[in-house]
Design an enzyme around this catalytic site. Sequence first.
Site, PDB file in Angstrom:
ATOM      1  N   HIS A  26       0.844  -1.196   0.000  1.00 13.59           N
ATOM      2  CA  HIS A  26       0.000   0.000   0.000  1.00 13.59           C
ATOM      3  C   HIS A  26       0.875   1.240   0.000  1.00 13.59           C
ATOM      4  O   HIS A  26       2.030   1.215   0.453  1.00 13.59           O
ATOM      5  CB  HIS A  26      -0.958   0.008   1.193  1.00 13.59           C
ATOM      6  N   CYS A  27       0.327   2.339  -0.535  1.00 10.87           N
ATOM      7  CA  CYS A  27       1.010   3.627  -0.483  1.00 10.87           C
ATOM      8  C   CYS A  27       0.203   4.529   0.447  1.00 10.87           C
ATOM      9  O   CYS A  27      -0.400   4.051   1.400  1.00 10.87           O
ATOM     10  CB  CYS A  27       1.180   4.221  -1.879  1.00 10.87           C
ATOM     11  N   ALA A  28       0.163   5.818   0.161  1.00 10.52           N
ATOM     12  CA  ALA A  28      -0.510   6.742   1.076  1.00 10.52           C
ATOM     13  C   ALA A  28      -2.016   6.565   1.085  1.00 10.52           C
ATOM     14  O   ALA A  28      -2.677   6.813   2.103  1.00 10.52           O
ATOM     15  CB  ALA A  28      -0.164   8.187   0.702  1.00 10.52           C
ATOM     16  N   THR A  29      -2.603   6.134  -0.030  1.00  8.23           N
ATOM     17  CA  THR A  29      -4.058   6.052  -0.115  1.00  8.23           C
ATOM     18  C   THR A  29      -4.568   4.779  -0.772  1.00  8.23           C
ATOM     19  O   THR A  29      -5.761   4.530  -0.768  1.00  8.23           O
ATOM     20  CB  THR A  29      -4.613   7.246  -0.934  1.00  8.23           C
ATOM     21  N   ARG A  30      -3.686   3.945  -1.353  1.00  8.55           N
ATOM     22  CA  ARG A  30      -4.142   2.830  -2.179  1.00  8.55           C
ATOM     23  C   ARG A  30      -3.630   1.481  -1.705  1.00  8.55           C
ATOM     24  O   ARG A  30      -2.501   1.359  -1.250  1.00  8.55           O
ATOM     25  CB  ARG A  30      -3.670   3.012  -3.631  1.00  8.55           C
TER      26      ARG A  30
END
Length: 398
Positions: A26-30
């Site tokens: 995952h990244c900041a939002t996904r």
Amino acid sequence: MMSYTKLASDIIKNVGGEQNISSLVHCATRLRFKLKDRKKANKDVLQDMNGILSVVESGGQFQVVIGNHVNDVHKEIMNQVNLGDTSDSSNESSEKVGILSKVFEVVSGSFSPLLGALAGAGMLKALLTVLTIFGWMSAESGTYFVLSAAGNAVFYFLPIFLGITVAIKLGANPYIGGTIGAALLEPNLTSLATAEGTQSFLGIPLVLMNYSSTVFPVFIAVLIYSMLERFLKKVIYKDVQMFLVPMISLMVIVPLTVLAFGPFGVYVGNAIGDSVLFLGEKSGILTGAVMGAGWTFLTIFGLHWGLVPIMIGNFANGGDPLGPMLAAAPFAQIGVALAIFFKAKDKQLKALAGSTVMPGALAGVTEPIIYGFTDGSLYDRHFHSVCSCFRLNISLRI
């Protein structure tokens, strides 16, 4: 605190089940899934679920946009599934992925784990700048130097961190990847740059550079290392692989990096940065308009990570022209969220709009705004109560 158990379970079910998941980061939002068969995923159902802003298929990944709570959802999913060894070839997707998609996948997967450290350190550096400008802290004080070290460390030692994350993404030994990055910053090597006379390795002249904060050299070095490691494991007896594979890898990759990969990577990064500067000098308005307008579309498809290494490389050389050019896009998105916050009658929609403003303003994270409002996904769910906001959003787009 909100429970994400059901949301995680529904996501797992609609991406095709645990058996269909090759890997998940995952990244900041996904949530960035790599699926064995994307045809088994029910994209329409996922997009209509509460708690999900949008679903994007890009860069060889099935991306489920959650928003600011993505870390909590990711943890709950990992509690419910057992992905085993994701480096095992049996877990690989059978879907063919293009070279460009693979490049973006590696870049995004390598920077995503570092996002928190980079954002936190960047904010700390900004705070120190404000404190010194207003005279609230002396740039010569011990307090300043301690906090400055905390803010500078992740950027200065970026080759080490990237060596680890790139190696993980490519299925190689992350500690050897980190060691390759560390070798570029090792004092004995860096001291050669200031030594008198021409330095050489086995009679080959060295092109010595400052590799602190660089991105491209370690990407190239670890990419070659990952291929070398796979080859060595095929030809070296297993009982001696533990020490022989790392030893040979370091003996080969570090000199090659200093002789070729490193200078080439630095030159590539500098060339890209100089190209942007050249365009800016010819027509700053046109260049800024194109870059600013294109950033939102790159973000929608998750391809914006491709510019991050260039921006970091520019910072290492004294300044980045891309950041100000791209800043127009997140500020426009923040304006959309603020307009909806002030104009919406629906309390839930107002709360959602308000919650997206701070991440966008402080960290430039605008995916919740893009997928929650700009693309109209939430308007379908609140159509009758937000018609006025919808008209306002359309006018802002135009």
